[in-house]
Design an enzyme around this catalytic site. Structure first.
Site, PDB file in Angstrom:
ATOM      1  N   THR A  94     -46.712  -3.363  -3.396  1.00 20.52           N
ATOM      2  CA  THR A  94     -46.711  -3.892  -2.030  1.00 20.52           C
ATOM      3  C   THR A  94     -46.309  -5.356  -2.114  1.00 20.52           C
ATOM      4  OG1 THR A  94     -48.464  -2.355  -1.414  1.00 20.52           O
ATOM      5  CG2 THR A  94     -48.069  -4.206   0.068  1.00 20.52           C
ATOM      6  N   LYS A 170     -44.721  -0.432   4.869  1.00 13.25           N
ATOM      7  CA  LYS A 170     -45.980  -0.482   4.116  1.00 13.25           C
ATOM      8  C   LYS A 170     -46.866  -1.632   4.594  1.00 13.25           C
ATOM      9  CE  LYS A 170     -49.013  -0.216   0.732  1.00 13.25           C
ATOM     10  NZ  LYS A 170     -50.149   0.730   0.767  1.00 13.25           N
TER      11      LYS A 170
END
EC number: 1.1.1.60
Length: 297
Positions: A94, A170
């Site tokens: 991420t 995300k």
């Protein structure tokens, strides 16, 4: 498929194990070599350097933040310098939209493939190969990766040919999870102060209006005050909200709730909660409501 895997935290360990289980040849690297031991016992090869993990068709990275990804990707012995032409770097970390754009450019210039494939799911979902993969990249890059994604997840969503778009999706998802954690924490503090049983309250909510897994998972953690061991640490929650805000600023999209969440996570981290699960935002809601830390209502 001959795969390298860099980053063996809770998520990376589980994903790598599932790739082995699916029959792929795996070479693993972690800055702390001891984390590779269980995978080596199951048949993986241990790489002593990043470059040694980049000799196959694909290399995965599953790392904590931008700095960690930059450290293994760039430089004389990094992924860009070591990965064969035509091989693909799959970033499941991420990371910021800006770094994802840099990675795509660097790999294209080196004649390598690049795909972003961050995942939704906590470590227990990763262990069960039940992650949701959000993938983005050129079709010719993604198509050969289908069996790889199938080995680690229950479903793959291809969102764009531009890799950084997957990272934006995300980050937006993690922003929403953080919003759920904060709102449920406040609601639980409200009813707990009136004497309602926390677990009963969460059971009511998750059996009626809010039956989604995110409410069930985090509602349960909040009701039980189960903040250790962290499935996802508060310091990483702070990082992801900051990255969502940075992306929003670039796109000129106000996210006022994210600004509030940034301050809530910053408070939690600054007061000693950095390594607690990010659902420990509930401790701030309890504190603000005047509830004692050992309150069992």
């Amino acid at each position: 498929m001959d795969i390298g895997f860099i980053g063996l935290g809770k998520m990376g360990q589980a994903m790598a194990a599932n790739l082995l289980q699916a029959g792929h040849h795996l070479t693993v690297y972690n800055r702390s070599p001891g984390r590779a031991a269980s995978l080596v016992r199951r048949g993986a090869a241990a790489a002593a350097t990043v470059a040694e993990a980049c000799t196959g068709e694909v290399v995965f990275t599953m790392l904590a933040d931008d700095a960690a990804v930059e450290a293994v990707t760039f430089g004389d012995d990094g992924i860009v310098a070591s990965l064969p032409a035509g091989a693909t770097h799959v970033s499941s970390s991420t990371i910021s939209v800006a770094l994802a754009e840099r990675l795509a450019t660097a790999h294209a210039e080196a004649g390598q493939g690049y795909a972003a494939a961050p995942v939704f799911g906590r470590p227990e979902a990763a262990a069960a190969a039940k992650l949701f993969v959000v993938a983005a990249g050129r079709p010719q890059t993604l198509q050969p990766l289908t069996p790889v994604f199938d080995a680690v997840g229950q479903r793959t969503f291809v969102v764009s040919e531009r890799p950084h778009t997957a990272n934006l999706v995300k980050l937006s998802g993690n922003f929403l999870i953080a919003s759920v954690i904060e709102s449920v924490s406040e609601a639980v503090a409200l009813v707990a102060k009136a004497g309602v049983d926390r677990q009963q309250y969460v059971d009511i909510l998750t059996s009626t209006l809010f039956a989604a897994p995110v409410y069930q998972t985090y509602g349960g953690l909040i009701a039980r005050r189960e903040f250790e061991p962290a499935g996802f640490a508060a310091r990483l929650g702070l990082k992801d909200v900051r990255l969502a805000l940075a992306a929003a600023e670039q796109l000129q999209v106000p996210l006022p709730v994210a600004s509030l969440l940034r301050d809530r996570f910053l408070t939690l981290v600054a007061t000693g909660g950095a390594d607690l699960d990010w659902s420990a935002l509930a401790t701030l809601a309890d504190r603000d409501a005047g509830l004692p830390s050992d309150d069992s209502a």
